[in-house]
Motif scaffolding. Structure first.
Motif, PDB file in Angstrom:
ATOM      1  N   LEU A  92      -7.943  -0.769   3.799  1.00 39.89           N
ATOM      2  CA  LEU A  92      -8.667  -1.369   2.684  1.00 39.89           C
ATOM      3  C   LEU A  92      -8.694  -0.398   1.519  1.00 39.89           C
ATOM      4  O   LEU A  92      -8.955   0.794   1.686  1.00 39.89           O
ATOM      5  N   ALA A  93      -8.409  -0.908   0.340  1.00 44.94           N
ATOM      6  CA  ALA A  93      -8.476  -0.125  -0.895  1.00 44.94           C
ATOM      7  C   ALA A  93      -9.091  -1.018  -1.958  1.00 44.94           C
ATOM      8  O   ALA A  93      -9.218  -2.224  -1.775  1.00 44.94           O
ATOM      9  N   VAL A  94      -9.471  -0.436  -3.069  1.00 46.74           N
ATOM     10  CA  VAL A  94      -9.988  -1.217  -4.188  1.00 46.74           C
ATOM     11  C   VAL A  94      -8.916  -1.225  -5.260  1.00 46.74           C
ATOM     12  O   VAL A  94      -8.440  -0.175  -5.688  1.00 46.74           O
ATOM     13  N   ARG A  95      -8.523  -2.423  -5.684  1.00 43.96           N
ATOM     14  CA  ARG A  95      -7.508  -2.576  -6.726  1.00 43.96           C
ATOM     15  C   ARG A  95      -8.075  -3.505  -7.783  1.00 43.96           C
ATOM     16  O   ARG A  95      -8.463  -4.626  -7.472  1.00 43.96           O
ATOM     17  N   ASP A  96      -8.121  -3.052  -9.007  1.00 45.23           N
ATOM     18  CA  ASP A  96      -8.701  -3.818 -10.122  1.00 45.23           C
ATOM     19  C   ASP A  96     -10.130  -4.258  -9.811  1.00 45.23           C
ATOM     20  O   ASP A  96     -10.547  -5.363 -10.158  1.00 45.23           O
ATOM     21  N   GLY A  97     -10.872  -3.402  -9.111  1.00 45.23           N
ATOM     22  CA  GLY A  97     -12.263  -3.687  -8.795  1.00 45.23           C
ATOM     23  C   GLY A  97     -12.489  -4.646  -7.635  1.00 45.23           C
ATOM     24  O   GLY A  97     -13.615  -5.025  -7.358  1.00 45.23           O
ATOM     25  N   VAL A  98     -11.417  -5.055  -6.947  1.00 45.88           N
ATOM     26  CA  VAL A  98     -11.522  -6.018  -5.849  1.00 45.88           C
ATOM     27  C   VAL A  98     -11.036  -5.368  -4.554  1.00 45.88           C
ATOM     28  O   VAL A  98      -9.962  -4.764  -4.532  1.00 45.88           O
ATOM     29  N   PRO A  99     -11.798  -5.496  -3.450  1.00 47.46           N
ATOM     30  CA  PRO A  99     -11.312  -4.988  -2.168  1.00 47.46           C
ATOM     31  C   PRO A  99      -9.981  -5.670  -1.836  1.00 47.46           C
ATOM     32  O   PRO A  99      -9.878  -6.898  -1.932  1.00 47.46           O
ATOM     33  N   THR A 100      -8.977  -4.868  -1.479  1.00 46.84           N
ATOM     34  CA  THR A 100      -7.625  -5.384  -1.277  1.00 46.84           C
ATOM     35  C   THR A 100      -6.992  -4.769  -0.037  1.00 46.84           C
ATOM     36  O   THR A 100      -7.173  -3.589   0.234  1.00 46.84           O
ATOM     37  N   MET A 101      -6.247  -5.591   0.702  1.00 44.79           N
ATOM     38  CA  MET A 101      -5.473  -5.150   1.862  1.00 44.79           C
ATOM     39  C   MET A 101      -4.019  -5.524   1.617  1.00 44.79           C
ATOM     40  O   MET A 101      -3.741  -6.647   1.210  1.00 44.79           O
ATOM     41  N   PHE A 102      -3.109  -4.601   1.870  1.00 41.62           N
ATOM     42  CA  PHE A 102      -1.688  -4.877   1.751  1.00 41.62           C
ATOM     43  C   PHE A 102      -1.076  -4.976   3.145  1.00 41.62           C
ATOM     44  O   PHE A 102      -1.306  -4.111   3.997  1.00 41.62           O
ATOM     45  N   ASN A 103      -0.293  -6.030   3.359  1.00 41.53           N
ATOM     46  CA  ASN A 103       0.457  -6.238   4.601  1.00 41.53           C
ATOM     47  C   ASN A 103      -0.362  -5.997   5.874  1.00 41.53           C
ATOM     48  O   ASN A 103       0.058  -5.245   6.752  1.00 41.53           O
TER      49      ASN A 103
END
Length: 116
Positions: free
Chosen positions: A93-104
């Motif tokens: 989990l990371a924050v991207r553009d202020g939104v919690p985001t998961m890649f693949n």
């Protein structure tokens, strides 16, 4: 102490209980999916929320609470990932553009909404 939001005693954490970053196992429902045009780099995006049908009387969750953006890079579609589908996700989990985001992330489809 819970392992950095990895899971609660009963299983995966809800979307609203996600930590800011790190490896997590979470559970939610696909709220929406986004398809990119053929001219753009392949990436399939889904928004995951805690409930498949939020109550109309409750305020909408903010971008940082109650929503998770999931992005599968290099794919234009992920079979079974449709609005209303219940999923369990495992990933970083990371924050991207202020939104919690998961890649693949790894994912498991738990149930699907019936089409009438």
């Amino acid at each position: 102490m819970v392992d950095a939001g990895r899971r609660t005693q009963d299983g995966p954490v809800p979307i609203s209980g996600l930590p800011e970053r790190g490896r997590v196992l979470c559970h939610g429902f696909i709220e929406s999916v986004t398809y990119v045009p053929a001219m753009q780099v392949a990436a399939f995006t889904a928004t995951v929320v805690d409930h498949d049908r939020p109550a109309r009387t409750t305020p909408a969750p903010t971008a940082q609470h109650g929503r998770l953006r999931v992005i599968w890079l290099g794919r234009r579609r992920v079979p079974g990932i449709d609005p209303g589908t219940e999923v369990q996700l495992d990933g970083m989990l990371a924050v991207r553009d202020g939104v919690p985001t998961m890649f693949n992330p790894r994912y498991e489809i738990l149930s699907r909404q019936e089409n009438s």
